[in-house]
Design an enzyme around this catalytic site. Sequence first.
Site, mmCIF file in Angstrom:
data_model
loop_
_atom_site.group_PDB
_atom_site.id
_atom_site.type_symbol
_atom_site.label_atom_id
_atom_site.label_comp_id
_atom_site.label_asym_id
_atom_site.label_seq_id
_atom_site.Cartn_x
_atom_site.Cartn_y
_atom_site.Cartn_z
ATOM 1 N N GLU A 137 0.856 -1.195 0.000
ATOM 2 C CA GLU A 137 0.000 0.000 0.000
ATOM 3 C C GLU A 137 0.887 1.237 0.000
ATOM 4 O OE1 GLU A 137 -2.672 2.459 3.220
ATOM 5 O OE2 GLU A 137 -2.969 0.283 3.149
ATOM 6 N N GLU A 142 -2.586 11.117 3.367
ATOM 7 C CA GLU A 142 -3.622 10.856 4.366
ATOM 8 C C GLU A 142 -3.553 11.979 5.398
ATOM 9 O OE1 GLU A 142 -3.173 7.103 6.319
ATOM 10 O OE2 GLU A 142 -0.997 7.238 6.431
#
EC number: 3.2.1.-
Length: 673
Positions: A137, A142
């Site tokens: 990932e 974020e």
Amino acid sequence: MLVLLCCVVLHVGVARICCSHEPKWQLVWSDEFTNGISSDWEFEMGNGLNGWGNNELQYYRRENAQVEGGKLVITAKREDYDGFKYTSARLKTQFDKSWKYGKIEAKMAIPSFRGVWVMFWMSGDNTNYVRWPSSGEIDFIEHRNTNNEKVRGTIHWSTPDGAHAHHNRESNTNGIDYHIYSVEWNSSIVKWFVNGNQYFEVKIQGGVNGKSAFRNKVFVILNMAIGGNWPGFDVADEAFPAKMYIDYVRVYQDASTSSPVGDTSLDGYYFVQNRHSELYLDVTDASNEDGAFLQQWSYSGNENQQFDFEHLENNVYKITNKKSGKSLDVYNFGTENGVRIQQWSYGGARNQQFTVQSVGDGYYKIIPRGSGKLVEVADFSKDAGGKIQQWSDNNQLSGQWKLIKSKSYSKLIQAESYFDSSKVQLEDTSDVGGGKNVKCDNEGAWMAYKDIDFPSSGNYRIEYRVASERAGGKLSLDLNAGSIVLGMLDVPSTGGWQKWTTISHTVNVDSGTYNLGIYVQRASWNINWIKITKIPEQSNLNQGRRNSKLIQAESYFSYSEVQLEDTLDVGGGKNVKCDKEGAWMAYKDIDFPSSGSYRVEYRVASERAGGKLSLDLNAGSIVLGMLDIPSTGGLQKWTTISHIVNVDLGTYNLGIYVQKASWNINWIRITKV
């Protein structure tokens, strides 16, 4: 002219010392959101397994993503929905668009308040099979809570001993304003940027410390979560509705290198059909292991018969099996005639690279780069199980292959991820992947799974991972609280409550989003997961046999008083048991492309003579004929019988009716005479 930049490299950091070329970025895909949301995006709905693995508080809905003023807007709301206090949206390009290496970026403006968790990220294309974090990932951005002066880039992977590992770094960026968030990624390094300014990098060259996951294709995900393990569970309800704005998402690849731009006309997933035998390239025993040999086999529609052709350079391709993630490989780097073709983890050697040469009519020669020979079926075999080897090019038909585009859809559902249930229990499982399984030891028990998407109408293979100490179990599958019953399936004895096997059946479903239910008709058994796979249309998969259509007997859309069982016929799978007079099966939308005579073949088995079937169209309104079924010496001793029928041009529902029992049927083939 090649421009070289000198730089300092640390394992993780920004300072570098190496020399590398300046990428020449070429746009290969984008969504500017000027004409709505592209069909390349798929919505994920619900709250996932354990709140998407993070104990998140929101329920994802399609309705929470809209285009406003040429921008994608994901709106998080404080609203009660299906037992949850918040709703939001999550989109991904999985199954539609994926890429290996390049530059991926989005221009975004994001909210900042207590309890929010915004992400723009990518995951490995193989995530359904190896699970997170082994799939890898990379979080382009974020952001959580009220720290509106910080965004973070993160990378997650699995170390060689299976442990979760990650690195991250924050950028001093006020995400409330629009910024361009980018990641540049190649076989050696991943770099993070905000507005073109690099702030983080991680070295992945050689798969160091288990980072080989980042040398596979990836898909992109956008979502706004509320609450969870990272942002916490204290949510500012006064901040809703909260909006995340995405101006565009763009993907570039480096045109100044040999990979992957160039002639990429064959890039994609294919079924690979041999011209001589009309059988399909297949990994023996559907193995995921290095060293498993390739063979030819009857069409199954499974992912061990689907291969990803990835263009590398100058008509050179890497060919990867979809199920295993392993690459086609010439055994032991051999250059002689007769060397077998196997699968192996990709290392970039010439015995794992192939040129693909068109010979016309949709057929190709597949030529190992290290030997220059042809990939062919050994000994001109037409049998299932025929070996795949390399041999000198004599223009042999056994060395020519039709590439049939695969647009498969597959979804894995963990059995414990139900949104509602009755009379079932959870327990630890010893099955591969660990986690929990569901105990189904009460008749009438059930589990329901929210918002399961069937993206197109047609046949789907439903697989169930089950275990049982004794025979006699039975499950049924339905949609929308039993309003649509799809079928039933016997659960066999597997030798123990943690001895696992996979059973399956084929069902026909209209496109749409449903609540899917599993009902315990007869106890007791355990279930670990359910897998839904779209079966490609057979009419597109039998192009090697002119004007011919093969129908698997179990692919009916409606039926009465028949049962499925495992078959010992070539190709495996299921056959239909026809042991009751008056039983029938119906097959939807069977095309007869021109008026005239057709040969209809039936693959049958019977212990005794005296069986009889009839063939009709449109629920018996047109009866085409009857055919006696001989004794074949056993219910798994197979033979092919046929008759000639006359049909007017058109598309019909085709029916097979049991005039006299008992017999089994595996497939039907229709050929224009």
